[in-house]
Scaffold this active site. Structure first.
Site, PDB file in Angstrom:
ATOM      1  N   LYS A  78       0.855  -1.182   0.000  1.00 13.42           N
ATOM      2  CA  LYS A  78       0.000   0.000   0.000  1.00 13.42           C
ATOM      3  C   LYS A  78       0.896   1.239   0.000  1.00 13.42           C
ATOM      4  O   LYS A  78       1.920   1.263   0.693  1.00 13.42           O
ATOM      5  CB  LYS A  78      -0.893  -0.023   1.249  1.00 13.42           C
ATOM      6  CG  LYS A  78      -1.934   1.090   1.304  1.00 13.42           C
ATOM      7  CD  LYS A  78      -2.819   0.937   2.539  1.00 13.42           C
ATOM      8  CE  LYS A  78      -3.905   1.991   2.620  1.00 13.42           C
ATOM      9  NZ  LYS A  78      -4.765   1.848   3.810  1.00 13.42           N
ATOM     10  N   SER A 153      -9.799   1.714   2.962  1.00 13.07           N
ATOM     11  CA  SER A 153      -8.963   2.517   2.114  1.00 13.07           C
ATOM     12  C   SER A 153      -7.924   1.731   1.323  1.00 13.07           C
ATOM     13  O   SER A 153      -7.429   2.219   0.316  1.00 13.07           O
ATOM     14  CB  SER A 153      -8.227   3.558   2.970  1.00 13.07           C
ATOM     15  OG  SER A 153      -7.318   2.936   3.861  1.00 13.07           O
ATOM     16  N   SER A 177      -9.936  -0.675   7.122  1.00 12.79           N
ATOM     17  CA  SER A 177      -9.337  -0.468   5.800  1.00 12.79           C
ATOM     18  C   SER A 177      -8.598  -1.665   5.221  1.00 12.79           C
ATOM     19  O   SER A 177      -8.182  -1.626   4.070  1.00 12.79           O
ATOM     20  CB  SER A 177      -8.369   0.722   5.836  1.00 12.79           C
ATOM     21  OG  SER A 177      -9.091   1.928   5.852  1.00 12.79           O
TER      22      SER A 177
END
Lengths: 485, 95
Positions: A78, A153, A177
Protein backbone atom coordinates in the site's frame (compact mmCIF):
# COMPACT_ATOMS: atom_id res chain seq x y z
CA UNK A 1 -3.32 -22.62 -13.58
CA UNK A 2 -0.85 -19.86 -14.30
CA UNK A 3 1.83 -18.90 -11.79
CA UNK A 4 0.24 -15.54 -10.91
CA UNK A 5 -2.90 -17.39 -9.79
CA UNK A 6 -1.09 -19.44 -7.15
CA UNK A 7 -0.68 -18.79 -3.43
CA UNK A 8 2.58 -18.20 -1.55
CA UNK A 9 2.63 -21.76 -0.20
CA UNK A 10 1.89 -23.29 -3.61
CA UNK A 11 4.69 -21.25 -5.21
CA UNK A 12 7.10 -22.13 -2.40
CA UNK A 13 6.63 -25.82 -3.17
CA UNK A 14 7.43 -25.22 -6.84
CA UNK A 15 10.46 -23.10 -5.88
CA UNK A 16 11.81 -25.73 -3.48
CA UNK A 17 11.41 -28.50 -6.03
CA UNK A 18 13.22 -26.23 -8.55
CA UNK A 19 10.27 -26.40 -10.96
CA UNK A 20 10.02 -22.62 -11.17
CA UNK A 21 12.15 -19.70 -10.09
CA UNK A 22 11.35 -16.16 -9.01
CA UNK A 23 11.92 -14.70 -12.47
CA UNK A 24 9.25 -17.04 -13.89
CA UNK A 25 6.78 -15.91 -11.21
CA UNK A 26 7.55 -12.20 -11.58
CA UNK A 27 7.25 -12.52 -15.37
CA UNK A 28 3.84 -14.17 -14.96
CA UNK A 29 2.63 -11.45 -12.56
CA UNK A 30 3.77 -8.61 -14.85
CA UNK A 31 2.17 -10.31 -17.86
CA UNK A 32 -1.06 -10.32 -15.87
CA UNK A 33 -0.50 -6.66 -14.92
CA UNK A 34 0.01 -5.76 -18.60
CA UNK A 35 -3.25 -7.54 -19.43
CA UNK A 36 -5.67 -6.25 -16.77
CA UNK A 37 -4.13 -3.39 -14.73
CA UNK A 38 -5.54 -0.97 -17.30
CA UNK A 39 -9.09 -1.95 -16.30
CA UNK A 40 -8.53 -2.47 -12.52
CA UNK A 41 -5.99 0.30 -11.71
CA UNK A 42 -4.78 -1.27 -8.47
CA UNK A 43 -1.38 0.43 -8.52
CA UNK A 44 -0.15 4.00 -8.23
CA UNK A 45 3.47 3.03 -9.00
CA UNK A 46 4.78 -0.16 -10.59
CA UNK A 47 8.31 -1.29 -9.69
CA UNK A 48 8.81 -3.54 -12.72
CA UNK A 49 12.52 -3.02 -13.35
CA UNK A 50 13.33 -3.31 -9.64
CA UNK A 51 11.17 -6.45 -9.38
CA UNK A 52 13.07 -8.24 -12.17
CA UNK A 53 16.42 -7.28 -10.58
CA UNK A 54 15.28 -8.60 -7.20
CA UNK A 55 13.90 -11.75 -8.84
CA UNK A 56 17.32 -12.42 -10.37
CA UNK A 57 18.88 -12.03 -6.91
CA UNK A 58 16.23 -14.36 -5.45
CA UNK A 59 17.05 -16.91 -8.13
CA UNK A 60 20.70 -16.88 -7.03
CA UNK A 61 19.54 -17.52 -3.44
CA UNK A 62 17.32 -20.36 -4.64
CA UNK A 63 20.23 -21.95 -6.54
CA UNK A 64 22.38 -21.67 -3.42
CA UNK A 65 19.64 -23.27 -1.32
CA UNK A 66 19.16 -20.09 0.76
CA UNK A 67 15.35 -20.06 0.72
CA UNK A 68 13.60 -17.87 3.29
CA UNK A 69 9.90 -17.35 4.16
CA UNK A 70 9.09 -15.27 1.06
CA UNK A 71 12.06 -15.80 -1.25
CA UNK A 72 11.11 -14.73 -4.76
CA UNK A 73 7.42 -14.06 -3.96
CA UNK A 74 5.89 -10.92 -5.59
CA UNK A 75 4.32 -8.71 -2.91
CA UNK A 76 2.56 -5.35 -3.39
CA UNK A 77 2.69 -2.53 -0.82
CA UNK A 78 0.00 0.00 0.00
CA UNK A 79 1.35 3.44 -0.92
CA UNK A 80 1.25 4.44 2.74
CA UNK A 81 4.38 2.51 3.80
CA UNK A 82 7.68 4.25 3.14
CA UNK A 83 9.96 2.66 0.56
CA UNK A 84 13.49 4.03 0.37
CA UNK A 85 14.09 5.50 -3.07
CA UNK A 86 10.56 4.76 -4.34
CA UNK A 87 7.69 7.23 -4.60
CA UNK A 88 5.31 7.06 -1.58
CA UNK A 89 2.27 9.27 -2.14
CA UNK A 90 -0.35 8.16 0.41
CA UNK A 91 -2.82 8.77 -2.43
CA UNK A 92 -2.40 12.52 -2.01
CA UNK A 93 -1.32 15.44 -4.14
CA UNK A 94 0.52 16.81 -1.10
CA UNK A 95 2.95 13.83 -1.28
CA UNK A 96 2.78 13.35 -5.07
CA UNK A 97 6.59 13.66 -5.38
CA UNK A 98 7.73 12.28 -2.00
CA UNK A 99 10.62 9.81 -2.15
CA UNK A 100 11.30 8.50 1.37
CA UNK A 101 14.94 8.39 2.52
CA UNK A 102 14.24 5.23 4.58
CA UNK A 103 12.23 1.99 4.60
CA UNK A 104 9.33 1.24 6.93
CA UNK A 105 10.08 -1.64 9.32
CA UNK A 106 7.49 -3.81 7.57
CA UNK A 107 9.30 -3.18 4.26
CA UNK A 108 12.66 -4.12 5.83
CA UNK A 109 11.17 -7.31 7.25
CA UNK A 110 9.62 -8.32 3.93
CA UNK A 111 12.94 -7.66 2.17
CA UNK A 112 14.81 -9.74 4.75
CA UNK A 113 12.33 -12.56 4.13
CA UNK A 114 13.15 -12.40 0.41
CA UNK A 115 9.96 -10.80 -0.97
CA UNK A 116 10.07 -9.09 -4.38
CA UNK A 117 8.07 -5.84 -4.51
CA UNK A 118 5.82 -5.35 -7.53
CA UNK A 119 4.73 -1.79 -6.75
CA UNK A 120 2.79 0.63 -4.56
CA UNK A 121 -0.98 0.23 -4.50
CA UNK A 122 -3.77 2.77 -4.73
CA UNK A 123 -5.66 3.92 -1.65
CA UNK A 124 -8.02 6.55 -0.35
CA UNK A 125 -6.09 9.75 0.30
CA UNK A 126 -4.29 9.37 3.67
CA UNK A 127 -6.35 6.16 4.16
CA UNK A 128 -9.47 8.26 4.74
CA UNK A 129 -12.26 6.51 2.92
CA UNK A 130 -14.05 3.24 2.34
CA UNK A 131 -14.02 3.05 -1.45
CA UNK A 132 -10.59 4.12 -2.82
CA UNK A 133 -12.43 6.89 -4.65
CA UNK A 134 -10.68 9.73 -2.82
CA UNK A 135 -7.21 8.94 -4.22
CA UNK A 136 -5.52 11.81 -6.10
CA UNK A 137 -4.37 9.14 -8.59
CA UNK A 138 -7.74 7.91 -9.83
CA UNK A 139 -10.11 5.20 -8.67
CA UNK A 140 -9.51 1.46 -8.36
CA UNK A 141 -12.21 -0.89 -9.64
CA UNK A 142 -13.49 -4.07 -8.06
CA UNK A 143 -12.14 -7.02 -10.08
CA UNK A 144 -15.47 -8.86 -9.59
CA UNK A 145 -17.52 -6.00 -11.10
CA UNK A 146 -15.65 -3.14 -12.74
CA UNK A 147 -18.48 -0.65 -12.15
CA UNK A 148 -18.14 -1.16 -8.39
CA UNK A 149 -15.70 0.03 -5.73
CA UNK A 150 -13.11 -2.38 -4.26
CA UNK A 151 -13.67 -1.00 -0.76
CA UNK A 152 -11.13 1.09 1.06
CA UNK A 153 -8.96 2.52 2.11
CA UNK A 154 -6.58 -0.30 1.04
CA UNK A 155 -8.64 -0.92 -2.12
CA UNK A 156 -5.61 -1.21 -4.41
CA UNK A 157 -3.96 -3.87 -2.24
CA UNK A 158 -7.21 -5.90 -2.06
CA UNK A 159 -7.92 -5.61 -5.79
CA UNK A 160 -4.31 -6.50 -6.66
CA UNK A 161 -4.57 -9.81 -4.75
CA UNK A 162 -8.07 -10.56 -6.10
CA UNK A 163 -7.01 -9.90 -9.71
CA UNK A 164 -3.68 -11.81 -9.38
CA UNK A 165 -1.65 -8.62 -9.92
CA UNK A 166 0.59 -9.80 -7.04
CA UNK A 167 0.65 -12.89 -4.83
CA UNK A 168 0.06 -11.08 -1.53
CA UNK A 169 0.00 -7.47 -0.38
CA UNK A 170 0.30 -5.16 2.60
CA UNK A 171 -2.44 -2.80 3.77
CA UNK A 172 -3.21 -0.67 6.79
CA UNK A 173 -6.38 -0.71 8.89
CA UNK A 174 -7.55 2.22 11.02
CA UNK A 175 -11.30 1.48 11.05
CA UNK A 176 -11.61 -1.46 8.67
CA UNK A 177 -9.34 -0.47 5.80
CA UNK A 178 -7.95 -4.02 5.40
CA UNK A 179 -10.97 -6.15 6.35
CA UNK A 180 -13.65 -4.18 4.45
CA UNK A 181 -11.85 -4.23 1.04
CA UNK A 182 -10.80 -7.87 1.66
CA UNK A 183 -14.49 -8.76 2.08
CA UNK A 184 -15.62 -6.77 -0.97
CA UNK A 185 -12.84 -8.24 -3.17
CA UNK A 186 -13.18 -11.85 -1.94
CA UNK A 187 -9.72 -12.22 -0.36
CA UNK A 188 -8.35 -12.78 3.15
CA UNK A 189 -7.35 -9.68 5.15
CA UNK A 190 -6.10 -9.43 8.72
CA UNK A 191 -5.81 -6.50 11.09
CA UNK A 192 -3.44 -7.61 13.85
CA UNK A 193 -3.62 -6.49 17.48
CA UNK A 194 -2.55 -2.87 18.03
CA UNK A 195 1.19 -3.08 18.73
CA UNK A 196 1.75 -6.46 17.03
CA UNK A 197 3.23 -5.00 13.81
CA UNK A 198 5.56 -2.00 13.89
CA UNK A 199 4.13 1.24 12.52
CA UNK A 200 7.60 2.72 11.95
CA UNK A 201 7.52 4.17 8.42
CA UNK A 202 3.73 3.88 8.13
CA UNK A 203 2.43 7.34 7.24
CA UNK A 204 0.26 8.21 10.24
CA UNK A 205 -3.51 8.71 10.04
CA UNK A 206 -4.83 8.01 13.57
CA UNK A 207 -1.92 6.77 15.66
CA UNK A 208 -3.92 5.04 18.40
CA UNK A 209 -5.88 3.01 15.81
CA UNK A 210 -3.56 2.39 12.81
CA UNK A 211 -2.21 -1.10 12.27
CA UNK A 212 -0.48 -2.80 9.31
CA UNK A 213 -1.63 -6.21 8.06
CA UNK A 214 -1.64 -8.59 5.09
CA UNK A 215 -3.98 -9.35 2.17
CA UNK A 216 -3.64 -12.90 0.87
CA UNK A 217 -5.40 -15.44 -1.33
CA UNK A 218 -5.94 -17.84 1.55
CA UNK A 219 -5.53 -18.20 5.32
CA UNK A 220 -2.29 -20.21 5.11
CA UNK A 221 -0.67 -17.31 3.23
CA UNK A 222 -2.00 -14.94 5.91
CA UNK A 223 -0.17 -16.98 8.56
CA UNK A 224 3.02 -16.93 6.46
CA UNK A 225 2.85 -13.14 6.03
CA UNK A 226 2.10 -12.60 9.74
CA UNK A 227 5.16 -14.67 10.68
CA UNK A 228 7.25 -12.22 8.65
CA UNK A 229 5.78 -8.85 9.67
CA UNK A 230 4.84 -9.32 13.35
CA UNK A 231 7.18 -8.48 16.20
CA UNK A 232 8.63 -5.83 18.45
CA UNK A 233 10.53 -2.89 16.96
CA UNK A 234 12.67 -0.72 19.24
CA UNK A 235 12.08 2.22 16.85
CA UNK A 236 8.32 2.13 17.49
CA UNK A 237 7.44 2.70 21.12
CA UNK A 238 3.88 1.34 20.86
CA UNK A 239 5.03 -1.94 19.34
CA UNK A 240 4.76 -4.60 22.00
CA UNK A 241 7.75 -6.64 23.22
CA UNK A 242 5.98 -10.02 23.19
CA UNK A 243 7.14 -13.22 21.49
CA UNK A 244 5.47 -13.99 18.18
CA UNK A 245 4.15 -17.54 17.80
CA UNK A 246 4.51 -19.51 14.57
CA UNK A 247 1.10 -18.70 13.09
CA UNK A 248 1.25 -21.59 10.60
CA UNK A 249 1.10 -23.97 13.58
CA UNK A 250 -2.56 -22.94 14.06
CA UNK A 251 -3.68 -23.84 10.52
CA UNK A 252 -4.71 -27.45 11.04
CA UNK A 253 -5.73 -27.47 14.70
CA UNK A 254 -9.46 -27.47 13.99
CA UNK A 255 -12.09 -25.78 16.15
CA UNK A 256 -13.69 -28.67 18.00
CA UNK A 257 -15.15 -27.25 21.22
CA UNK A 258 -14.71 -23.59 20.22
CA UNK A 259 -17.34 -21.20 21.50
CA UNK A 260 -18.16 -18.61 18.86
CA UNK A 261 -19.94 -15.45 20.01
CA UNK A 262 -22.56 -13.94 17.75
CA UNK A 263 -23.18 -10.34 18.87
CA UNK A 264 -26.90 -9.59 18.62
CA UNK A 265 -26.19 -5.88 17.98
CA UNK A 266 -24.50 -6.71 14.66
CA UNK A 267 -27.63 -8.02 12.98
CA UNK A 268 -29.24 -4.67 12.48
CA UNK A 269 -31.72 -3.14 10.13
CA UNK A 270 -30.18 -2.02 6.87
CA UNK A 271 -27.96 -5.07 6.55
CA UNK A 272 -28.31 -6.69 3.14
CA UNK A 273 -30.48 -9.85 3.36
CA UNK A 274 -28.00 -11.81 1.25
CA UNK A 275 -25.31 -11.02 3.84
CA UNK A 276 -27.53 -12.23 6.69
CA UNK A 277 -28.17 -15.40 4.71
CA UNK A 278 -24.43 -15.93 4.13
CA UNK A 279 -23.79 -15.42 7.87
CA UNK A 280 -26.36 -18.08 8.73
CA UNK A 281 -24.50 -20.39 6.36
CA UNK A 282 -21.20 -19.54 8.07
CA UNK A 283 -22.64 -20.28 11.52
CA UNK A 284 -23.91 -23.63 10.30
CA UNK A 285 -20.54 -24.44 8.75
CA UNK A 286 -18.55 -23.77 11.93
CA UNK A 287 -21.07 -25.70 14.03
CA UNK A 288 -20.52 -28.58 11.63
CA UNK A 289 -16.82 -28.38 12.56
CA UNK A 290 -17.54 -28.94 16.25
CA UNK A 291 -17.86 -25.32 17.43
CA UNK A 292 -20.87 -23.91 19.26
CA UNK A 293 -22.42 -20.54 18.42
CA UNK A 294 -23.62 -18.53 21.40
CA UNK A 295 -25.45 -15.21 21.40
CA UNK A 296 -23.48 -12.45 23.09
CA UNK A 297 -24.03 -8.74 23.61
CA UNK A 298 -21.73 -5.81 22.82
CA UNK A 299 -24.10 -3.16 24.20
CA UNK A 300 -22.12 -0.07 23.15
CA UNK A 301 -21.93 -1.08 19.48
CA UNK A 302 -24.32 1.69 18.44
CA UNK A 303 -21.80 4.33 19.58
CA UNK A 304 -18.77 2.96 17.70
CA UNK A 305 -19.20 5.05 14.58
CA UNK A 306 -19.62 8.32 16.47
CA UNK A 307 -16.63 7.56 18.72
CA UNK A 308 -14.48 6.67 15.74
CA UNK A 309 -15.41 9.74 13.72
CA UNK A 310 -14.31 11.96 16.58
CA UNK A 311 -11.13 10.16 17.66
CA UNK A 312 -9.76 9.34 14.19
CA UNK A 313 -10.21 12.88 12.77
CA UNK A 314 -8.86 14.43 16.00
CA UNK A 315 -5.67 12.37 15.75
CA UNK A 316 -5.53 12.98 11.99
CA UNK A 317 -5.82 16.76 12.37
CA UNK A 318 -2.74 16.65 14.55
CA UNK A 319 -0.80 14.11 12.44
CA UNK A 320 -1.49 15.98 9.20
CA UNK A 321 -0.29 19.31 10.57
CA UNK A 322 3.19 18.33 9.30
CA UNK A 323 2.14 18.79 5.65
CA UNK A 324 2.96 22.45 5.30
CA UNK A 325 5.08 22.67 2.14
CA UNK A 326 8.37 23.16 4.03
CA UNK A 327 10.26 19.87 4.24
CA UNK A 328 8.78 17.61 1.54
CA UNK A 329 5.95 17.20 -0.91
CA UNK A 330 3.84 19.75 -2.74
CA UNK A 331 4.23 23.52 -2.20
CA UNK A 332 1.85 26.05 -3.74
CA UNK A 333 3.25 28.83 -5.96
CA UNK A 334 3.01 32.60 -5.47
CA UNK A 335 2.86 32.76 -1.68
CA UNK A 336 3.24 36.18 -0.11
CA UNK A 337 4.40 34.99 3.31
CA UNK A 338 4.72 31.85 5.43
CA UNK A 339 1.12 31.71 6.65
CA UNK A 340 -0.12 32.24 3.10
CA UNK A 341 2.12 29.38 1.96
CA UNK A 342 0.75 27.02 4.62
CA UNK A 343 -2.85 27.78 3.69
CA UNK A 344 -2.39 27.68 -0.08
CA UNK A 345 -0.29 24.51 0.07
CA UNK A 346 -2.68 22.61 2.33
CA UNK A 347 -5.83 23.81 0.54
CA UNK A 348 -4.51 22.76 -2.88
CA UNK A 349 -2.63 19.68 -1.62
CA UNK A 350 -5.42 17.90 0.30
CA UNK A 351 -8.65 16.55 -1.20
CA UNK A 352 -12.17 17.16 0.10
CA UNK A 353 -12.47 14.15 2.44
CA UNK A 354 -9.12 14.83 4.10
CA UNK A 355 -10.07 18.47 4.63
CA UNK A 356 -13.44 17.43 6.04
CA UNK A 357 -11.74 15.18 8.60
CA UNK A 358 -9.11 17.79 9.49
CA UNK A 359 -11.98 20.22 10.09
CA UNK A 360 -13.94 17.77 12.29
CA UNK A 361 -10.80 16.92 14.25
CA UNK A 362 -9.70 20.51 14.70
CA UNK A 363 -13.21 21.44 15.85
CA UNK A 364 -13.43 18.48 18.26
CA UNK A 365 -10.10 19.43 19.84
CA UNK A 366 -10.70 23.17 19.91
CA UNK A 367 -11.14 24.94 23.21
CA UNK A 368 -14.71 24.79 24.47
CA UNK A 369 -15.55 21.60 22.55
CA UNK A 370 -12.82 19.24 23.79
CA UNK A 371 -14.84 17.84 26.71
CA UNK A 372 -18.06 17.47 24.73
CA UNK A 373 -16.46 15.59 21.86
CA UNK A 374 -12.95 14.21 22.34
CA UNK A 375 -13.13 13.45 26.06
CA UNK A 376 -16.65 12.03 25.78
CA UNK A 377 -15.60 9.84 22.82
CA UNK A 378 -12.54 8.58 24.73
CA UNK A 379 -14.79 7.61 27.66
CA UNK A 380 -17.24 5.74 25.42
CA UNK A 381 -14.22 4.08 23.79
CA UNK A 382 -13.33 2.64 27.21
CA UNK A 383 -16.88 1.22 27.46
CA UNK A 384 -16.55 -0.36 24.00
CA UNK A 385 -13.30 -2.04 25.05
CA UNK A 386 -15.00 -3.25 28.25
CA UNK A 387 -17.82 -4.82 26.16
CA UNK A 388 -15.24 -7.07 24.50
CA UNK A 389 -13.57 -7.97 27.82
CA UNK A 390 -16.99 -9.05 29.07
CA UNK A 391 -17.63 -11.03 25.86
CA UNK A 392 -14.44 -13.11 26.19
CA UNK A 393 -15.89 -14.58 29.38
CA UNK A 394 -18.52 -16.26 27.22
CA UNK A 395 -16.74 -17.13 23.96
CA UNK A 396 -13.32 -17.79 22.34
CA UNK A 397 -13.89 -15.78 19.18
CA UNK A 398 -16.62 -13.55 17.76
CA UNK A 399 -18.20 -13.93 14.32
CA UNK A 400 -19.83 -10.99 12.49
CA UNK A 401 -20.39 -9.92 8.90
CA UNK A 402 -17.39 -7.83 7.71
CA UNK A 403 -19.63 -5.33 5.90
CA UNK A 404 -23.36 -4.52 5.92
CA UNK A 405 -23.58 -4.65 2.09
CA UNK A 406 -21.59 -6.06 -0.82
CA UNK A 407 -19.47 -3.71 -2.99
CA UNK A 408 -21.46 -0.63 -3.98
CA UNK A 409 -21.40 1.25 -7.28
CA UNK A 410 -18.66 3.76 -8.05
CA UNK A 411 -19.98 7.24 -7.20
CA UNK A 412 -22.92 5.93 -5.14
CA UNK A 413 -21.80 7.30 -1.75
CA UNK A 414 -19.03 9.75 -2.54
CA UNK A 415 -21.18 12.86 -1.91
CA UNK A 416 -22.75 11.55 1.30
CA UNK A 417 -20.00 11.23 3.94
CA UNK A 418 -22.24 9.69 6.61
CA UNK A 419 -23.50 6.95 4.27
CA UNK A 420 -19.87 6.23 3.34
CA UNK A 421 -18.88 6.07 7.02
CA UNK A 422 -21.65 3.52 7.67
CA UNK A 423 -19.91 0.96 5.44
CA UNK A 424 -17.34 0.53 8.26
CA UNK A 425 -19.94 -0.11 10.93
CA UNK A 426 -18.83 -3.70 11.68
CA UNK A 427 -15.09 -3.14 11.53
CA UNK A 428 -14.55 0.00 13.62
CA UNK A 429 -15.01 -1.45 17.12
CA UNK A 430 -11.99 -3.72 16.58
CA UNK A 431 -9.66 -0.74 16.16
CA UNK A 432 -11.19 1.14 19.09
CA UNK A 433 -10.61 -1.89 21.35
CA UNK A 434 -7.22 -2.69 19.76
CA UNK A 435 -8.12 -6.35 19.17
CA UNK A 436 -7.24 -8.40 16.05
CA UNK A 437 -9.72 -9.26 13.30
CA UNK A 438 -9.71 -11.23 10.08
CA UNK A 439 -12.05 -11.17 7.10
CA UNK A 440 -12.38 -14.39 5.15
CA UNK A 441 -14.57 -15.07 2.07
CA UNK A 442 -17.88 -16.70 3.04
CA UNK A 443 -20.00 -16.61 -0.10
CA UNK A 444 -21.32 -14.64 -3.05
CA UNK A 445 -24.45 -12.66 -3.74
CA UNK A 446 -26.72 -13.81 -6.56
CA UNK A 447 -25.08 -11.10 -8.67
CA UNK A 448 -21.71 -12.72 -8.02
CA UNK A 449 -20.28 -10.19 -5.55
CA UNK A 450 -18.07 -11.53 -2.72
CA UNK A 451 -19.25 -11.56 0.91
CA UNK A 452 -16.85 -11.64 3.87
CA UNK A 453 -17.13 -13.11 7.38
CA UNK A 454 -15.21 -11.40 10.15
CA UNK A 455 -13.71 -13.22 13.13
CA UNK A 456 -12.48 -11.25 16.17
CA UNK A 457 -10.42 -12.40 19.15
CA UNK A 458 -8.76 -10.98 22.26
CA UNK A 459 -5.50 -9.01 22.26
CA UNK A 460 -2.59 -10.98 20.71
CA UNK A 461 -4.82 -13.93 19.81
CA UNK A 462 -4.18 -13.79 16.06
CA UNK A 463 -3.41 -17.53 16.27
CA UNK A 464 -7.01 -18.30 17.23
CA UNK A 465 -8.22 -16.25 14.25
CA UNK A 466 -5.96 -18.20 11.88
CA UNK A 467 -7.23 -21.41 13.47
CA UNK A 468 -10.94 -20.72 12.94
CA UNK A 469 -10.52 -18.93 9.61
CA UNK A 470 -8.49 -21.84 8.21
CA UNK A 471 -11.05 -24.39 9.36
CA UNK A 472 -13.92 -22.30 7.99
CA UNK A 473 -12.17 -21.64 4.67
CA UNK A 474 -11.67 -25.35 4.08
CA UNK A 475 -15.33 -26.04 4.82
CA UNK A 476 -16.62 -23.11 2.70
CA UNK A 477 -14.49 -24.24 -0.27
CA UNK A 478 -14.78 -21.04 -2.34
CA UNK A 479 -11.20 -20.83 -3.57
CA UNK A 480 -11.88 -22.08 -7.08
CA UNK A 481 -14.12 -19.11 -7.92
CA UNK A 482 -12.18 -16.24 -9.49
CA UNK A 483 -13.12 -12.88 -10.96
CA UNK A 484 -13.67 -12.97 -14.69
CA UNK A 485 -11.46 -10.21 -16.08
CA UNK B 1 -27.31 24.39 13.93
CA UNK B 2 -24.21 22.88 15.56
CA UNK B 3 -21.75 24.96 13.62
CA UNK B 4 -22.12 28.23 11.72
CA UNK B 5 -20.33 29.41 8.62
CA UNK B 6 -18.32 31.83 10.77
CA UNK B 7 -17.16 28.96 13.01
CA UNK B 8 -16.19 26.97 9.91
CA UNK B 9 -14.06 29.93 8.84
CA UNK B 10 -12.43 30.10 12.28
CA UNK B 11 -11.72 26.34 12.43
CA UNK B 12 -10.35 26.49 8.87
CA UNK B 13 -7.92 29.18 9.99
CA UNK B 14 -6.81 27.04 12.96
CA UNK B 15 -6.25 24.13 10.57
CA UNK B 16 -4.42 26.39 8.07
CA UNK B 17 -6.97 25.77 5.34
CA UNK B 18 -8.70 28.19 2.98
CA UNK B 19 -12.08 27.53 1.42
CA UNK B 20 -13.93 29.12 -1.46
CA UNK B 21 -17.37 30.49 -0.65
CA UNK B 22 -19.31 27.53 -2.09
CA UNK B 23 -16.99 25.10 -0.26
CA UNK B 24 -17.71 26.91 3.02
CA UNK B 25 -21.45 26.49 2.49
CA UNK B 26 -21.12 22.80 1.60
CA UNK B 27 -18.74 22.10 4.51
CA UNK B 28 -20.98 23.92 7.00
CA UNK B 29 -23.91 21.75 6.01
CA UNK B 30 -21.90 18.48 5.95
CA UNK B 31 -20.18 19.21 9.28
CA UNK B 32 -23.56 19.99 10.81
CA UNK B 33 -24.91 16.59 9.72
CA UNK B 34 -21.84 14.83 11.09
CA UNK B 35 -21.88 16.72 14.42
CA UNK B 36 -25.62 16.04 14.82
CA UNK B 37 -24.85 12.36 14.43
CA UNK B 38 -22.18 12.66 17.16
CA UNK B 39 -24.87 13.83 19.59
CA UNK B 40 -25.72 10.17 19.91
CA UNK B 41 -22.82 9.93 22.37
CA UNK B 42 -24.76 11.98 24.92
CA UNK B 43 -27.04 8.96 25.40
CA UNK B 44 -24.12 6.93 26.78
CA UNK B 45 -23.64 7.04 30.54
CA UNK B 46 -19.95 7.77 31.11
CA UNK B 47 -20.08 8.91 34.73
CA UNK B 48 -16.83 7.92 36.44
CA UNK B 49 -15.34 6.36 33.28
CA UNK B 50 -11.66 7.09 32.73
CA UNK B 51 -11.05 8.31 29.12
CA UNK B 52 -9.03 5.78 27.12
CA UNK B 53 -6.27 6.95 24.82
CA UNK B 54 -4.64 3.65 23.86
CA UNK B 55 -5.97 0.15 23.40
CA UNK B 56 -3.00 -1.60 24.96
CA UNK B 57 -1.55 -0.69 28.35
CA UNK B 58 1.61 1.13 27.37
CA UNK B 59 4.79 1.50 29.32
CA UNK B 60 7.41 4.12 28.70
CA UNK B 61 9.91 2.71 26.24
CA UNK B 62 13.22 3.75 27.81
CA UNK B 63 16.55 3.14 26.13
CA UNK B 64 20.15 4.21 26.54
CA UNK B 65 21.00 7.44 24.75
CA UNK B 66 23.51 6.10 22.25
CA UNK B 67 24.79 7.57 18.99
CA UNK B 68 23.47 5.78 15.92
CA UNK B 69 23.46 6.48 12.19
CA UNK B 70 21.14 9.25 11.12
CA UNK B 71 20.12 10.76 7.80
CA UNK B 72 22.67 12.97 6.09
CA UNK B 73 21.96 16.65 5.42
CA UNK B 74 21.74 15.89 1.74
CA UNK B 75 19.20 13.09 2.16
CA UNK B 76 17.17 15.09 4.70
CA UNK B 77 16.88 17.96 2.24
CA UNK B 78 16.35 15.77 -0.83
CA UNK B 79 12.55 16.21 -0.77
CA UNK B 80 12.54 19.91 0.11
CA UNK B 81 10.50 22.13 -2.22
CA UNK B 82 13.26 24.70 -1.75
CA UNK B 83 16.60 24.42 0.05
CA UNK B 84 19.71 26.52 0.30
CA UNK B 85 22.91 25.13 1.79
CA UNK B 86 22.00 23.03 4.82
CA UNK B 87 18.62 24.79 5.29
CA UNK B 88 14.98 24.48 4.25
CA UNK B 89 13.96 27.70 2.51
CA UNK B 90 10.53 29.31 3.12
CA UNK B 91 8.87 32.62 2.17
CA UNK B 92 9.60 35.53 4.49
CA UNK B 93 8.19 35.20 8.00
CA UNK B 94 8.48 38.79 9.25
CA UNK B 95 8.18 42.13 7.48
Amino acid sequence: MELHQLTIHELQKLIRSKEVNSSDIVKSVFKRIDAVEGSVHAYITLMKEHAFEEAAKADRCIREGNIRALTGIPVALKDIVCTKGFLTTCGSRILHNFIPPYDATVVEKLKEAGAVFTGKTNMDEFAMGSSTETSYFGITKNPWALDRIPGGSSGGSAAAVAADLCIASIGSDTGGSIRQPAALCGVVGMKPTYGRVSRYGLIAFASSLDQIGPFTKDVEDCAIMMNVIAGHDPRESTSVPLDVPDYTAFLSRGIDGFKVGIPKEYFIEGIDPEITEAMRGAMKAIEGLGATCVEISLPHTEYCLAVYYIIAPAEASSNLARYDGVKYGFRADDCKDLLDMYKKTRSAGFGAEVKRRIMIGTYALSSGYYDAYYKKASQVRALIKRDFEEAWKHCDVILTPTTPTPAFKIGEKIDDPLQMYLSDIFTISTNLAGIPGISVPCGFTRQGLPIGAQFLAGHFEEGKLIQIAAAFEKQANLKQRRPNL
Amino acid sequence: MKITKEEVEYVAHLARLDFREEEKVKFTSQLNDILMYMDKLNEADTAGIEPMSHAIALQNAFREDTVKDSLSHELSLSNAPEARGPFFRVPKVIE
